[in-house]
Design an enzyme around this catalytic site. Structure first.
Site, PDB file in Angstrom:
ATOM      1  CD  GLU A 193       3.241   9.470   1.698  1.00  0.00           C
ATOM      2  OE1 GLU A 193       2.899   8.454   1.607  1.00  0.00           O
ATOM      3  OE2 GLU A 193       3.756  10.443   0.649  1.00  0.00           O
ATOM      4  CD  GLU A 315       8.132  11.322   0.608  1.00  0.00           C
ATOM      5  OE1 GLU A 315       7.581  10.732  -0.319  1.00  0.00           O
ATOM      6  OE2 GLU A 315       8.117  10.951   1.884  1.00  0.00           O
TER       7      GLU A 315
HETATM    8  O1  AHR Z   1       9.329   8.207  -2.010  1.00  0.00           O
HETATM    9  C1  AHR Z   1       8.622   6.921  -2.022  1.00  0.00           C
HETATM   10  C2  AHR Z   1       7.540   7.006  -1.118  1.00  0.00           C
HETATM   11  O2  AHR Z   1       6.584   7.806  -1.658  1.00  0.00           O
HETATM   12  C3  AHR Z   1       7.748   7.500   0.424  1.00  0.00           C
HETATM   13  O3  AHR Z   1       8.403   6.297   1.007  1.00  0.00           O
HETATM   14  C4  AHR Z   1       6.432   7.873   0.667  1.00  0.00           C
HETATM   15  O4  AHR Z   1       6.597   8.753   1.649  1.00  0.00           O
HETATM   16  C5  AHR Z   1       5.901   8.222  -0.565  1.00  0.00           C
HETATM   17  O5  AHR Z   1       4.432   7.520  -0.584  1.00  0.00           O
END
Ligand code: AHR
Length: 512
Positions: A193, A315
């Site tokens: 991110e 994710e």
């Molecule tokens: O999964 C939780 C968080 O969500 C992670 O650390 C981040 O990459 C995303 O914003």
């Protein structure tokens, strides 16, 4: 429920019926793509009790463990056949300095986990602990390296430390720390991110940084790395456009994050207390992932028509309010049948994009967000989402079989249309066809007629996950409230498969 409007065909007849009908036509000869097993990847971040307490209790703990790893959790993870595990973050990755996590545990420096509740991180779970765990549970490691606050040299040395077999300085250091053989880690994330917690960068700037960091990540002993660039959040198509333009073939994969979140301002909603309408709304938001994938894929196709660069959805999952009474910033949430549906519907979408979508990692493995496992002291429970992963593991590396599905839809909040059935099919290496079906409807059972064309069906077996209420979940007091059972309602009638799905149920069938 009042605001739910029955949609599409059959609309007039439906409200009075206690059941719905759906038809599926599977195309057994049109399977050309393999469902990458890596779509079933997991993610474990130094966040809350995912690592500490969830996976790792240390060798001196009273909780039954083997060399510090919880025995119960390790056994549960082995059953899932996890293809890859992403670590150490998430946002944590861009503050993590791997050298703090090697050598004698008592001498490792501490740090503050600024992203996640200001918890003190003692670095007792580091590179060796992670990579040894991957060996124990038989999964491929995916390391997400620090670009936001780490140096090029630091990342380059990490690759050398874990991958160099020779007499290099980092290989020597690894040996001093008790590990002779290199682990040979293939998957490397270059930041996480980077548009947000990973450095608040613009895509143009990150593209250059990616090129620089990736240059020094060397292939040791002829083993090629698979480098994954930090990708877009949800609907940020410009990020993908710029990365494809500026980085292109220098990356093997480009990531994407998509969470099923239904409210941002103030509350994201309770994980367990929700109405039927909230549930259908969540299904709509979950299914929106398909449009998001399509749009990112279309951009990637423009620059990479031969699909050499993988889309890595590293994710995904549901994000609810933290459970009342838990530590702020630890993202501990319960997991109901609603979450199970988010998992099954999401996989049904993933399987359709296997030509580009090469990896996905649900967030997260234990005690964080849409977890497989929840722990409390020495107790462990498996969530409904765990069981979906277990039922769907038959699709890993199988050939995707296209299908047509006709079913009713409901319109929710005058906006999203949600199909009442979701399905996916694949054929495994032994020739068995696996079919997963979700009856999203909370009230009506569903008769599904499945045409497998020329396939002569001799035998069908199945597993079902269902529970009387969509809010049902497992607790430490009632750990088996939601769990799979054998499914008997599949019949072969004149060569056609007829399945009766109870309301709110997820079924996986093996057809031979
Ligand atoms: O999964 C939780 C968080 O969500 C992670 O650390 C981040 O990459 C995303 O914003």
């Amino acid at each position: 429920m009042k605001r739910l409007l029955i949609g599409v065909c059959l609309a007039l007849a439906l409200p009075a019926l206690a059941q719905r009908d759906a038809t599926i036509r599977i195309y057994p000869d049109q399977g050309t793509q393999q469902i990458s097993k890596h779509l079933y990847g997991q993610f474990a971040e130094h966040l809350g009790t995912c690592i500490y307490g969830g996976l790792w209790v240390g060798p001196d703990s009273d909780i039954p463990n083997t060399d510090g790893y919880r025995k119960d959790v390790v056994e549960a993870l082995k059953r899932l056949q996890i293809p890859n595990l992403r670590w150490p973050g998430g946002c944590f990755a861009d503050e993590y300095h791997w050298m703090d996590g090697i050598g004698p545990r008592a001498e490792r420096p501490k740090m503050v986990n600024t992203n996640w509740g200001g918890t003190i991180e003692d670095n007792s779970f580091g590179t060796h602990e992670f990579l040894n765990l991957c060996e124990i549970i038989g999964t491929e490691p995916y390391i997400s390296a620090n670009v936001g606050s780490g140096s090029v040299e630091e990342m380059a040395k990490w690759v050398e430390y874990v991958n160099s077999e020779g007499d290099s300085p980092m290989a020597r250091l690894r040996r001093q720390n008790g590990r002779d053989k290199a682990w040979n880690v293939k998957f490397w994330g270059v930041g996480n991110e980077s548009w947000g917690c990973g450095g608040s960068m613009r895509p143009e700037y990150y593209s250059d940084l990616y090129r620089r960091y990736a240059t020094y990540c060397r292939n040791y002993d002829g083993k090629r790395l698979f480098k994954i660039a930090s990708g877009a959040s949800d609907y940020d198509y410009n990020w993908t456009e710029v990365l494809m333009q500026q980085v292109g073939g220098r990356m093997n994969g480009l990531s994407l994050h998509y969470y099923t979140v239904t409210g941002w301002s103030g509350s994201k909603g309770s994980a367990t207390q929700f109405t039927p309408e909230d549930y259908y709304w969540t299904m709509g938001k979950c299914l929106e992932i398909e449009t998001v994938i399509q749009k990112h894929c279309a951009i990637m196709d423009k620059y990479d028509p031969r699909k050499r660069i993988g889309l890595m959805l590293d994710e995904w999952g549901t994000w609810w309010d933290e459970e009342p009474g838990t530590i702020n910033g630890h993202l501990y949430q319960q997991n109901t049948m609603r979450d199970a549906f988010v998992a099954s519907l999401t996989f049904d979408v993933f399987h359709k994009y296997t030509d580009r979508l090469k990896m996905a990692n649900i967030a997260q493995l234990a005690n964080v967000l849409q977890a497989m496992i929840l722990t409390n002291g020495d107790k462990m429970i498996l969530t409904p989402t765990y069981y979906v992963f277990e039922m769907y593991k038959v699709h890993q590396d199988a050939t995707f079989l296209p299908l047509d599905l006709i079913c009713d839809k409901v319109k929710v909040r005058d906006d999203r249309e949600v199909p009442m059935v979701s399905a996916t099919a694949s054929r495994d290496a032994q020739g068995t066809i696996h079919l997963s079906l979700s009856n999203v409807d909370l009230e009506k059972k569903q008769t599904v007629t499945i045409d497998l064309q020329h396939v002569s069906i001799k035998n069908v077996t199945g597993t079902i996950l269902t529970s009387p209420s969509i809010n049902d979940h497992n607790t430490f007091e009632a750990p088996d409230k939601v769990k799979p059972a054998a499914f008997k309602d599949a019949k072969i009638e004149k060569g056609v498969l007829k399945v009766t799905l109870p309301a709110q149920s997820i079924v996986t069938l093996a057809v031979k």
